[in-house]
Design a protein around this motif. Structure first.
Motif, PDB file in Angstrom:
ATOM      1  N   HIS A   1       0.807  -1.223   0.000  1.00 43.58           N
ATOM      2  CA  HIS A   1       0.000   0.000   0.000  1.00 43.58           C
ATOM      3  C   HIS A   1       0.839   1.272   0.000  1.00 43.58           C
ATOM      4  O   HIS A   1       0.329   2.361   0.287  1.00 43.58           O
ATOM      5  N   LEU A   2       2.120   1.164  -0.322  1.00 43.88           N
ATOM      6  CA  LEU A   2       2.990   2.338  -0.377  1.00 43.88           C
ATOM      7  C   LEU A   2       2.819   3.038  -1.717  1.00 43.88           C
ATOM      8  O   LEU A   2       2.729   2.384  -2.765  1.00 43.88           O
ATOM      9  N   ASP A   3       2.756   4.351  -1.673  1.00 41.69           N
ATOM     10  CA  ASP A   3       2.622   5.136  -2.898  1.00 41.69           C
ATOM     11  C   ASP A   3       3.746   4.774  -3.873  1.00 41.69           C
ATOM     12  O   ASP A   3       4.917   4.697  -3.497  1.00 41.69           O
ATOM     13  N   ASN A   4       3.403   4.531  -5.140  1.00 44.48           N
ATOM     14  CA  ASN A   4       4.381   4.082  -6.122  1.00 44.48           C
ATOM     15  C   ASN A   4       5.521   5.076  -6.307  1.00 44.48           C
ATOM     16  O   ASN A   4       6.681   4.683  -6.489  1.00 44.48           O
ATOM     17  N   ARG A   5       5.198   6.354  -6.264  1.00 45.59           N
ATOM     18  CA  ARG A   5       6.240   7.374  -6.431  1.00 45.59           C
ATOM     19  C   ARG A   5       7.216   7.339  -5.255  1.00 45.59           C
ATOM     20  O   ARG A   5       8.431   7.482  -5.434  1.00 45.59           O
ATOM     21  N   VAL A   6       6.682   7.112  -4.057  1.00 48.71           N
ATOM     22  CA  VAL A   6       7.542   7.014  -2.880  1.00 48.71           C
ATOM     23  C   VAL A   6       8.435   5.776  -2.979  1.00 48.71           C
ATOM     24  O   VAL A   6       9.632   5.826  -2.682  1.00 48.71           O
TER      25      VAL A   6
ATOM     26  N   ASP B   1       2.646  -2.505  17.889  1.00 46.45           N
ATOM     27  CA  ASP B   1       1.695  -1.835  18.788  1.00 46.45           C
ATOM     28  C   ASP B   1       0.884  -0.717  18.137  1.00 46.45           C
ATOM     29  O   ASP B   1       0.220   0.030  18.834  1.00 46.45           O
ATOM     30  N   HIS B   2       0.940  -0.580  16.806  1.00 43.26           N
ATOM     31  CA  HIS B   2       0.194   0.473  16.124  1.00 43.26           C
ATOM     32  C   HIS B   2      -0.572  -0.130  14.958  1.00 43.26           C
ATOM     33  O   HIS B   2      -0.043  -0.978  14.225  1.00 43.26           O
ATOM     34  N   SER B   3      -1.799   0.321  14.758  1.00 41.87           N
ATOM     35  CA  SER B   3      -2.548  -0.073  13.578  1.00 41.87           C
ATOM     36  C   SER B   3      -2.007   0.686  12.370  1.00 41.87           C
ATOM     37  O   SER B   3      -1.276   1.671  12.505  1.00 41.87           O
ATOM     38  N   ARG B   4      -2.379   0.238  11.184  1.00 41.90           N
ATOM     39  CA  ARG B   4      -1.944   0.928   9.966  1.00 41.90           C
ATOM     40  C   ARG B   4      -2.429   2.376   9.946  1.00 41.90           C
ATOM     41  O   ARG B   4      -1.674   3.284   9.597  1.00 41.90           O
ATOM     42  N   ARG B   5      -3.671   2.601  10.329  1.00 42.03           N
ATOM     43  CA  ARG B   5      -4.190   3.971  10.332  1.00 42.03           C
ATOM     44  C   ARG B   5      -3.469   4.816  11.381  1.00 42.03           C
ATOM     45  O   ARG B   5      -3.182   5.991  11.161  1.00 42.03           O
ATOM     46  N   ASP B   6      -3.182   4.203  12.504  1.00 38.57           N
ATOM     47  CA  ASP B   6      -2.458   4.905  13.561  1.00 38.57           C
ATOM     48  C   ASP B   6      -1.088   5.349  13.061  1.00 38.57           C
ATOM     49  O   ASP B   6      -0.630   6.459  13.356  1.00 38.57           O
ATOM     50  N   ILE B   7      -0.436   4.479  12.298  1.00 34.69           N
ATOM     51  CA  ILE B   7       0.875   4.826  11.742  1.00 34.69           C
ATOM     52  C   ILE B   7       0.759   6.003  10.787  1.00 34.69           C
ATOM     53  O   ILE B   7       1.584   6.921  10.798  1.00 34.69           O
ATOM     54  N   ALA B   8      -0.282   6.003   9.965  1.00 34.29           N
ATOM     55  CA  ALA B   8      -0.464   7.089   9.004  1.00 34.29           C
ATOM     56  C   ALA B   8      -0.757   8.411   9.714  1.00 34.29           C
ATOM     57  O   ALA B   8      -0.236   9.463   9.334  1.00 34.29           O
TER      58      ALA B   8
ATOM     59  N   GLY C   1      -7.224   9.854   1.494  1.00 34.78           N
ATOM     60  CA  GLY C   1      -8.471   9.118   1.327  1.00 34.78           C
ATOM     61  C   GLY C   1      -8.276   7.632   1.109  1.00 34.78           C
ATOM     62  O   GLY C   1      -9.231   6.929   0.776  1.00 34.78           O
ATOM     63  N   ALA C   2      -7.078   7.133   1.295  1.00 31.44           N
ATOM     64  CA  ALA C   2      -6.795   5.720   1.054  1.00 31.44           C
ATOM     65  C   ALA C   2      -7.543   4.827   2.033  1.00 31.44           C
ATOM     66  O   ALA C   2      -7.808   5.211   3.176  1.00 31.44           O
ATOM     67  N   LYS C   3      -7.901   3.650   1.572  1.00 34.65           N
ATOM     68  CA  LYS C   3      -8.563   2.667   2.433  1.00 34.65           C
ATOM     69  C   LYS C   3      -7.559   1.783   3.157  1.00 34.65           C
ATOM     70  O   LYS C   3      -7.852   1.243   4.216  1.00 34.65           O
ATOM     71  N   ASN C   4      -6.393   1.608   2.571  1.00 40.71           N
ATOM     72  CA  ASN C   4      -5.344   0.786   3.165  1.00 40.71           C
ATOM     73  C   ASN C   4      -4.092   1.622   3.348  1.00 40.71           C
ATOM     74  O   ASN C   4      -3.806   2.514   2.535  1.00 40.71           O
ATOM     75  N   PHE C   5      -3.340   1.315   4.393  1.00 36.00           N
ATOM     76  CA  PHE C   5      -2.184   2.126   4.738  1.00 36.00           C
ATOM     77  C   PHE C   5      -0.935   1.260   4.877  1.00 36.00           C
ATOM     78  O   PHE C   5      -1.006   0.129   5.354  1.00 36.00           O
TER      79      PHE C   5
END
Length: 385
Positions: A100-105, A123-130, A170-174
């Motif tokens: 789920h990493l941005d292709n440009r990144v 200890d962190h969810s994906r959204r928490d990390i974002a 607005g991504a659904k996955n992080f």
């Protein structure tokens, strides 16, 4: 990203840190990686990452249904390494750290010079990390700097870059992986060799910037009325060695780089004999034991498509026993502590590690699932692997 100043208070340091989005200091501009060039030709290792990522959705779909010898005893704030290593974190595919990493990144990270490695925080969810990327970067930066300075007193400022999701806010996955670079090879090898680093403020897993070997985890099973893993393993072995199924397994291996029939036969035999079963013995509300099993094996090939197609095929087969039922499809669990797919949070082995500095089971504020509640009521931790 440059090293934060040590002269500031913690709050001021975070507020004014060059890791903070929107900070326009000269240092940040100078040290940030250059924008990716459109004519960059991926190396063989980078191309392998892209190939594995292209198959990531299929892998997730299947599952939803030598370095310098340093001792961390000199760094008492870290949980000391275990004899035999820490518990293993099982992922859905070999490049999940780049999910789920941005292709440009990702293309930019390809062009960051070595030494570099990836960092997955516990200890962190994906959204928490974002949402808390800036704060997490500061913690990662501070702790890796401590490790780097233990090997080199004149270590260069460590650089840590947070992930950006494909699709933006607005991504659904992080994504969950952070890029770390500007460390010496000695520091990099030390971090990768121990792999798990646990402190009171942060626990992370250091991973190489490449495609790891295909994960051992194939799928999860339920529906059996026995707790005997030997019975389950026998059902799996008998199913895989049936003529039509064994022929299909050999066909998958024949499509990768194995050169002749003899090696294909050996790869098939090694694959079948490497299979092992782990019991996930949690209890639901009321104290009822509901056995789940994780099916694991070792792939004889790193070919992404071969392994993905084979895993998908094997996950659709039935595995009957004579007296104890047969396998039904079950979704795997995601541990909120270590992110492994083999257990819910309440069955995580990391909090049981001696001198563990990270999150303990029951210390998290989120609601427990019935499985986690059942674990606290007396499941047998010695069998949960």
């Amino acid at each position: 990203m440059s090293k934060a100043s040590n002269d500031k208070t913690p709050n001021d340091g975070l507020a004014n840190s060059i890791h903070t989005p929107g900070n326009s200091t000269i240092d940040q501009t100078m040290s940030a990686p250059q924008s990716p060039t459109t004519n960059h030709a991926p190396t063989s290792e980078e191309q392998a990452i892209l190939v594995h990522l292209a198959l990531a959705d299929m892998n997730r779909s299947v599952l939803s249904q030598n370095g310098t010898n340093h001792s961390t005893t000199l760094l008492p704030q870290f949980t000391p390494p275990l004899n035999g290593g820490f518990p293993k974190v099982h992922m859905s595919h070999s490049t999940q750290i780049f999910d789920h990493l941005d292709n440009r990144v990702l293309l930019t990270w390809f062009q960051v010079e070595q030494p570099k490695f990836m960092d997955r925080v516990f200890d962190h969810s994906r959204r928490d990390i974002a949402e808390r990327a800036t704060i997490i970067v500061e913690h990662v930066h501070a702790n890796i700097t401590t490790i780097a300075e233990s090997t080199h007193h004149d270590a260069l400022p460590v650089h840590v870059f947070p992930p950006q999701p494909q699709g933006g806010k607005g991504a659904k996955n992080f994504p969950i992986g952070f890029l770390v670079h500007r460390v010496s090879n000695e520091t990099k090898n030390l971090l990768l060799n121990q792999c798990i680093w646990s402190m009171t403020d942060l626990t992370f897993e250091a991973l190489p910037f490449n495609c790891t070997h295909p994960p051992e985890l194939l799928f999860g099973s339920t529906g059996f009325t026995t707790l005997d893993i030997v019975t389950i393993l026998q059902a799996i072995s008998e199913t895989w060695t049936q003529d039509n199924n064994r022929y299909c397994i050999e066909e998958f291996f024949s499509k990768c780089s194995l050169p002749d029939d003899e090696l294909i036969y050996k790869a098939t035999q090694d694959f079948i004999t490497s299979c092992h079963v782990k019991l996930l013995d949690f209890k639901i509300t009321g104290g009822l034991l509901v056995p789940h099993f994780n099916i694991l094996t070792t792939s004889p090939t790193n070919d992404a498509k071969t392994w993905t197609d084979l895993r998908s095929y094997l996950s659709t087969l039935n595995y009957p026993t004579s007296l104890d039922g047969y396998r039904t499809v079950t979704a795997l669990f995601t541990c909120q502590i270590c992110h492994s797919l083999t257990h819910p949070q309440g069955l995580c082995l990391f909090p049981l590690v001696p001198h563990w500095n990270g999150l303990k089971v029951g210390n998290r504020n989120n609601n427990n699932t019935p499985h986690q509640i059942g674990r606290a009521r007396g499941s047998r931790p010695g069998q949960n692997i």
